[in-house]
Design a protein around this motif. Structure first.
Motif, PDB file in Angstrom:
ATOM      1  N   VAL A 190       0.730  -1.168  -0.113  1.00  0.00           N
ATOM      2  CA  VAL A 190      -0.044   0.012   0.013  1.00  0.00           C
ATOM      3  C   VAL A 190       0.771   1.405  -0.005  1.00  0.00           C
ATOM      4  N   PHE A 191       0.300   2.483  -0.696  1.00  0.00           N
ATOM      5  CA  PHE A 191       0.960   3.553  -0.506  1.00  0.00           C
ATOM      6  C   PHE A 191       1.022   4.186   0.883  1.00  0.00           C
ATOM      7  N   THR A 192       2.302   4.623   1.217  1.00  0.00           N
ATOM      8  CA  THR A 192       2.534   5.288   2.362  1.00  0.00           C
ATOM      9  C   THR A 192       2.424   6.807   2.506  1.00  0.00           C
ATOM     10  N   SER A 193       2.570   7.358   0.870  1.00  0.00           N
ATOM     11  CA  SER A 193       2.399   8.876   0.630  1.00  0.00           C
ATOM     12  C   SER A 193       2.305   8.922  -0.779  1.00  0.00           C
ATOM     13  N   LEU A 194       1.685  10.078  -1.299  1.00  0.00           N
ATOM     14  CA  LEU A 194       1.700  10.487  -2.599  1.00  0.00           C
ATOM     15  C   LEU A 194       2.068  11.637  -2.844  1.00  0.00           C
ATOM     16  N   PHE A 195       2.598  12.073  -4.029  1.00  0.00           N
ATOM     17  CA  PHE A 195       3.144  13.263  -4.196  1.00  0.00           C
ATOM     18  C   PHE A 195       2.669  14.102  -5.651  1.00  0.00           C
ATOM     19  N   THR A 216       8.736  29.403 -19.352  1.00  0.00           N
ATOM     20  CA  THR A 216       8.644  27.926 -18.858  1.00  0.00           C
ATOM     21  C   THR A 216       9.424  28.232 -17.512  1.00  0.00           C
ATOM     22  N   LYS A 217       9.482  27.092 -16.524  1.00  0.00           N
ATOM     23  CA  LYS A 217      10.088  27.178 -15.375  1.00  0.00           C
ATOM     24  C   LYS A 217      11.691  27.421 -15.539  1.00  0.00           C
ATOM     25  N   LEU A 218      12.441  27.271 -16.822  1.00  0.00           N
ATOM     26  CA  LEU A 218      13.506  27.447 -17.060  1.00  0.00           C
ATOM     27  C   LEU A 218      13.760  28.764 -17.272  1.00  0.00           C
ATOM     28  N   GLY A 219      12.707  29.550 -17.375  1.00  0.00           N
ATOM     29  CA  GLY A 219      12.725  31.080 -17.936  1.00  0.00           C
ATOM     30  C   GLY A 219      12.944  31.366 -19.464  1.00  0.00           C
ATOM     31  N   ILE A 220      12.535  30.313 -20.033  1.00  0.00           N
ATOM     32  CA  ILE A 220      12.729  30.324 -21.562  1.00  0.00           C
ATOM     33  C   ILE A 220      11.368  30.709 -22.153  1.00  0.00           C
ATOM     34  N   VAL A 221      11.193  31.681 -23.093  1.00  0.00           N
ATOM     35  CA  VAL A 221       9.796  32.136 -23.498  1.00  0.00           C
ATOM     36  C   VAL A 221       9.636  31.128 -24.874  1.00  0.00           C
ATOM     37  N   SER A 222       8.714  30.426 -24.866  1.00  0.00           N
ATOM     38  CA  SER A 222       8.377  29.240 -25.727  1.00  0.00           C
ATOM     39  C   SER A 222       6.778  28.913 -25.611  1.00  0.00           C
ATOM     40  N   ARG A 223       6.583  28.269 -26.691  1.00  0.00           N
ATOM     41  CA  ARG A 223       5.104  27.369 -26.527  1.00  0.00           C
ATOM     42  C   ARG A 223       5.131  26.160 -25.687  1.00  0.00           C
ATOM     43  N   LYS A 224       4.366  26.278 -24.767  1.00  0.00           N
ATOM     44  CA  LYS A 224       4.756  24.873 -24.025  1.00  0.00           C
ATOM     45  C   LYS A 224       3.234  24.428 -23.502  1.00  0.00           C
ATOM     46  N   ILE A 225       3.215  23.393 -22.856  1.00  0.00           N
ATOM     47  CA  ILE A 225       2.263  22.510 -22.446  1.00  0.00           C
ATOM     48  C   ILE A 225       2.776  22.366 -20.863  1.00  0.00           C
ATOM     49  N   GLY A 226       1.558  22.276 -19.956  1.00  0.00           N
ATOM     50  CA  GLY A 226       1.891  21.656 -18.625  1.00  0.00           C
ATOM     51  C   GLY A 226       1.611  20.191 -18.435  1.00  0.00           C
ATOM     52  N   ILE A 227       2.366  19.339 -17.423  1.00  0.00           N
ATOM     53  CA  ILE A 227       2.099  18.075 -17.173  1.00  0.00           C
ATOM     54  C   ILE A 227       1.951  18.247 -15.745  1.00  0.00           C
ATOM     55  N   VAL A 228       0.986  17.585 -15.257  1.00  0.00           N
ATOM     56  CA  VAL A 228       0.561  17.023 -13.699  1.00  0.00           C
ATOM     57  C   VAL A 228       0.829  15.725 -13.444  1.00  0.00           C
ATOM     58  N   LEU A 229       1.743  15.322 -12.484  1.00  0.00           N
ATOM     59  CA  LEU A 229       2.333  14.199 -12.189  1.00  0.00           C
ATOM     60  C   LEU A 229       1.908  13.592 -10.762  1.00  0.00           C
ATOM     61  N   LEU A 230       1.454  12.437 -10.617  1.00  0.00           N
ATOM     62  CA  LEU A 230       1.243  11.981  -9.267  1.00  0.00           C
ATOM     63  C   LEU A 230       2.005  10.768  -9.003  1.00  0.00           C
ATOM     64  N   CYS A 231       3.024  10.753  -8.098  1.00  0.00           N
ATOM     65  CA  CYS A 231       3.713   9.308  -7.988  1.00  0.00           C
ATOM     66  C   CYS A 231       3.577   8.940  -6.430  1.00  0.00           C
ATOM     67  N   ASP A 232       4.104   7.738  -6.230  1.00  0.00           N
ATOM     68  CA  ASP A 232       4.099   7.332  -4.821  1.00  0.00           C
ATOM     69  C   ASP A 232       5.560   7.487  -4.194  1.00  0.00           C
ATOM     70  N   GLN A 233       5.578   7.111  -3.061  1.00  0.00           N
ATOM     71  CA  GLN A 233       6.776   7.518  -2.150  1.00  0.00           C
ATOM     72  C   GLN A 233       8.285   6.914  -2.823  1.00  0.00           C
ATOM     73  N   HIS A 234       8.159   6.002  -3.717  1.00  0.00           N
ATOM     74  CA  HIS A 234       9.419   5.481  -4.385  1.00  0.00           C
ATOM     75  C   HIS A 234       9.487   6.166  -5.721  1.00  0.00           C
ATOM     76  N   TYR A 611       6.921  16.248   3.854  1.00  0.00           N
ATOM     77  CA  TYR A 611       7.043  17.403   2.782  1.00  0.00           C
ATOM     78  C   TYR A 611       8.292  17.395   2.292  1.00  0.00           C
ATOM     79  N   ARG A 612       9.509  17.214   3.141  1.00  0.00           N
ATOM     80  CA  ARG A 612      10.751  17.327   2.586  1.00  0.00           C
ATOM     81  C   ARG A 612      11.103  16.169   1.650  1.00  0.00           C
ATOM     82  N   ALA A 613      10.370  15.389   1.467  1.00  0.00           N
ATOM     83  CA  ALA A 613      10.543  14.080   0.698  1.00  0.00           C
ATOM     84  C   ALA A 613       9.741  14.339  -0.528  1.00  0.00           C
ATOM     85  N   LYS A 614       9.251  15.460  -0.815  1.00  0.00           N
ATOM     86  CA  LYS A 614       8.304  15.693  -2.171  1.00  0.00           C
ATOM     87  C   LYS A 614       9.496  15.763  -3.229  1.00  0.00           C
ATOM     88  N   ASP A 615      10.865  15.783  -3.172  1.00  0.00           N
ATOM     89  CA  ASP A 615      11.755  15.656  -4.168  1.00  0.00           C
ATOM     90  C   ASP A 615      11.706  14.373  -4.986  1.00  0.00           C
TER      91      ASP A 615
END
Length: 705
Positions: A190-195, A216-234, A611-615
């Motif tokens: 079972v999942f112990t945490s989700l991020f 973009t998050k790197l500061g480059i002006v360009s056409r872009k899309i966003g991606i939402v990701l959900l992962c487990d503790q691993h 929270y600090r494990a959200k990396d």
């Protein structure tokens, strides 16, 4: 007797025949001649050498004769060296996850020669070991052992099949995401945490309809899309979604949270979200999902949730060259009541905090249709009054920060605050419903009049006209940033302090001040030497751009003076740091405040660790972007972009599994590189089938296996 080999060429091919030959002398002249006793037929090099060795042994009366080293055959050159062991390992992990069976069931396949699931697996493995375009994948496939592993010809993976498989993969992705969490739990528990987090990806060219131009998050002006990701503790991916490039992170994560709310595989696992969700409006939206969420507040919200945060205990700690600055800060906060966990973490458990009910809903813009309803304009006026009071009380440093807390956009804030220009009498009449049905723009024009008498006359004139007819109202879903309100909300609040982060933030701030000082000095030097006349407005604009670059607008008082001297008068810039404003900005250095669902059973220390494990999810994005080369994306349709992202996520699943199995031995990238030297070598044969031989594994490869 001896053996003789004869080479015969027929139809462009060479054949070698072996004969048993006897040497005799002619009776006429006694000269030696050779006579063929038997034709032994075609024979390869190994059989020929073995037969020669047997004859040699027979002549010497031995049972066997070892072929001398000088007589060994030269090494035969392989016809092909195919990439093997790194792909074999990835293929094994793919099979252990059961993805071959799942995709085989989900993806319809009208072409029975090459199942779509095999094409998808080939594209995922290419993304893992040699990321490149889909067209390059068709050439790469022929250089690998995958055709032998899959049982298909190298030429059968062509561009047409690749794009057909991408179409099928996009259609099967929702069902795949529905199965993946359960499959994960069967393998890992079972999942112990989700991020959850959001990133973006830029395009080559215009991109699909989902693409929008922006930074973009790197500061480059360009056409872009966003991606939402959900992962487990691993870091194993569970769910992903594409969003428009101009969609805010908070809206995207709120929608993802709503989508997974109530799913049985989520259970009671805490869902950790980025601090983009750290405004009160977003926290209320998360609370409605019933998820056990945990996020970090934005700095502007600290005073609302933790008014007694002991930031004033750090007053006077300004010597950034002091090597013991971090330990001194820790000691002061321990004396102020924080609990020291280790050298990098001090915790303050604030328990449950009750938020007062916020009955303000964001009003619609006039451009979105007919004028806003009376209750929306009333809420706008009430909202602006409350924001003014919050700023006056010092809970927020600016109206923009207060508006963000309520989920109000800056453009709407500017528009609605103009209503406060109305006299108190007119504001109360509007709140009582006298302006029902009239457009917001008309009321704003009245608010711009300078005297109460002129406003009263214009308002009475407006009321004598019939309000514009409006289309029947349509009930629309509540916007994630402005959730429906309910009773007072209770949330779990924990504050923590990182001494190292405190020192880093103070040093970064000092460098920003130094950059401003250097910029002003260089600008004054140019102004003193330049023969061209610079206008005052131009100089102020240059300073303004520099201050904005370092987010220091409002922290300095800027004065441009004209100095008399030799020659024409010159402009000189003087900047003075507003110490009160600067101390206000620096008061929360090193602090973070976490807010979560009230039912979270974890201790304050455990919540900080979570929270600090959200990396975990941040590292997923790093792997997708760097190792798997998600960007730049070259597809032009939403469908193909979704399929491309799914390929990258599945490659991430294999990479994360390999990382988990290897532990501290090697990184997945290093392990795949080490394994890649073990090839599948193809030796052709003129008689019989071709022969395959695997390169001997070295000790490093054996250890990985």
């Amino acid at each position: 007797m001896f053996l003789r080999r004869t080479t015969v060429t027929s139809h462009g091919r060479r054949y070698q025949y072996v004969h048993l030959v006897e040497s005799v002398r002619r009776e006429s002249d006694g000269r030696p001649v050779h006579r063929i006793i038997a034709n032994l037929g075609k024979m390869d090099d190994v059989a020929f050498e073995n037969l020669k060795a047997a004859f040699d042994a027979s002549r010497s009366g031995k049972r066997v004769s070892v072929v001398p080293a000088a007589h060994h055959l030269p090494l035969q050159k392989p016809a092909a060296n195919l990439d093997y062991l790194d792909l074999a390992i990835a293929h094994e992990i793919w099979r252990q996850w059961g993805l071959d069976v799942i995709l085989g069931d989900l993806m319809s396949n009208s072409d029975a020669k090459v199942p779509n699931g095999l094409v998808v697996e080939a594209l995922v493995l290419q993304r893992l070991v040699a990321p490149d375009s889909k067209l390059a994948a068709t050439r790469w496939f022929s250089r690998t052992a995958l055709s032998e592993m899959f049982g298909i010809a190298p030429t059968q993976l062509n561009n047409t099949r690749v794009h057909r498989a991408l179409n099928q993969l996009e259609a099967a992705t929702p069902a795949l995401m529905a199965k993946l969490p359960r499959l994960n739990q069967e393998l890992n528990g079972v999942f112990t945490s989700l991020f959850m987090d959001v990133t973006d990806a830029r395009f080559v060219g215009r991109g699909p309809e989902l693409a929008a131009r922006g930074k973009t998050k790197l500061g480059i002006v360009s056409r872009k899309i966003g991606i939402v990701l959900l992962c487990d503790q691993h870091g194993y991916p569970l769910r992903w979604e594409l969003i428009r490039g101009n969609c805010s992170d908070s809206v995207a994560m709120t929608e993802m949270a709503q989508a997974i709310s109530g799913l049985d595989w989520v259970g009671e696992a805490p869902v950790i979200l980025d601090r983009a969700m750290g405004y009160s409006a977003h926290i209320r939206a998360l609370a409605k999902t019933k998820l056990r969420f945990l996020t970090a507040l934005r700095r502007t919200e600290f005073g609302t949730y933790v008014p007694d945060l002991p930031w004033d205990a750090l007053a006077g700690l300004e010597n950034l060259d002091d090597s013991k600055l971090a330990s001194k800060a820790s000691q002061r906060l321990v004396n102020a009541g924080m609990n020291k966990i280790d050298d990098r973490l001090l915790v303050l458990d604030c328990g449950l905090v009750k938020l007062s009910n916020n009955e303000i809903a964001e009003a619609s813009c006039p451009e979105q249709g007919a004028g806003p309803a009376h209750d929306q304009i009333s809420h706008a006026i009430r909202l602006c009054r409350e924001l003014d009071q919050a700023v006056t009380d010092g809970r927020y440093g600016s109206h923009a920060a207060a508006a963000a807390s309520a989920g109000l956009k800056k453009s709407h804030l500017f528009k609605f605050r103009q209503l406060l220009g109305l006299s108190d009498e007119l504001q109360h009449e509007i709140l009582d419903g006298r302006a029902a049905g009239y457009p917001l723009a008309s009321l704003i024009r009245i608010a711009r009049l300078t005297t109460p008498e002129a406003q009263r006359a214009a308002f009475d004139t407006l009321l004598r006209t019939a309000p514009p007819r409006r289309k029947p109202s349509v009930v629309t879903p509540q916007h994630p940033d402005t959730p429906e309100t309910s009773g007072p909300l209770r949330v779990r609040v924990v504050a923590y302090f990182n001494p190292s982060r405190f020192v880093e933030q103070r040093q970064t701030a000092a460098r920003r001040l130094e950059r401003v000082s250097n910029f002003v000095a260089q600008l004054n030097l140019k102004l003193s030497r330049s023969t061209a006349k610079r206008h005052r407005d131009q100089v102020i604009a240059a300073v303004d751009r520099q201050l904005r670059k370092d987010d220091l607008i409002g922290a300095f008082r800027v004065n441009v003076e004209q100095q008399e001297g030799v020659g024409a008068p010159r402009l000189q810039v003087r900047v003075e740091l507003d110490q009160a404003e600067w101390q206000k900005r620096r008061r929360f250095d090193g602090f973070s405040v976490l807010v979560g669902q009230a039912e979270l059973p974890h201790s304050a220390r455990k919540l900080c660790t979570l929270y600090r494990a959200k990396d975990a999810v941040e590292k997923d994005f790093q792997i997708i972007k760097s190792v798997l080369e998600l960007r730049p994306i070259r597809h032009r349709t939403n469908l193909k972009v979704r399929a491309h992202v799914t390929l990258c996520v599945l490659a991430l699943l294999i990479e994360r599994t390999l990382r988990d199995r290897l532990g501290d031995m090697h990184s997945p990238e290093a392990a795949l590189e080490i394994l890649s030297t073990c090839k599948l070598n193809l030796y052709p044969s003129e008689s019989g089938p071709s022969v395959y031989a695997i390169t001997n594994t070295n000790p490093e490869q054996t250890a990985i296996l």
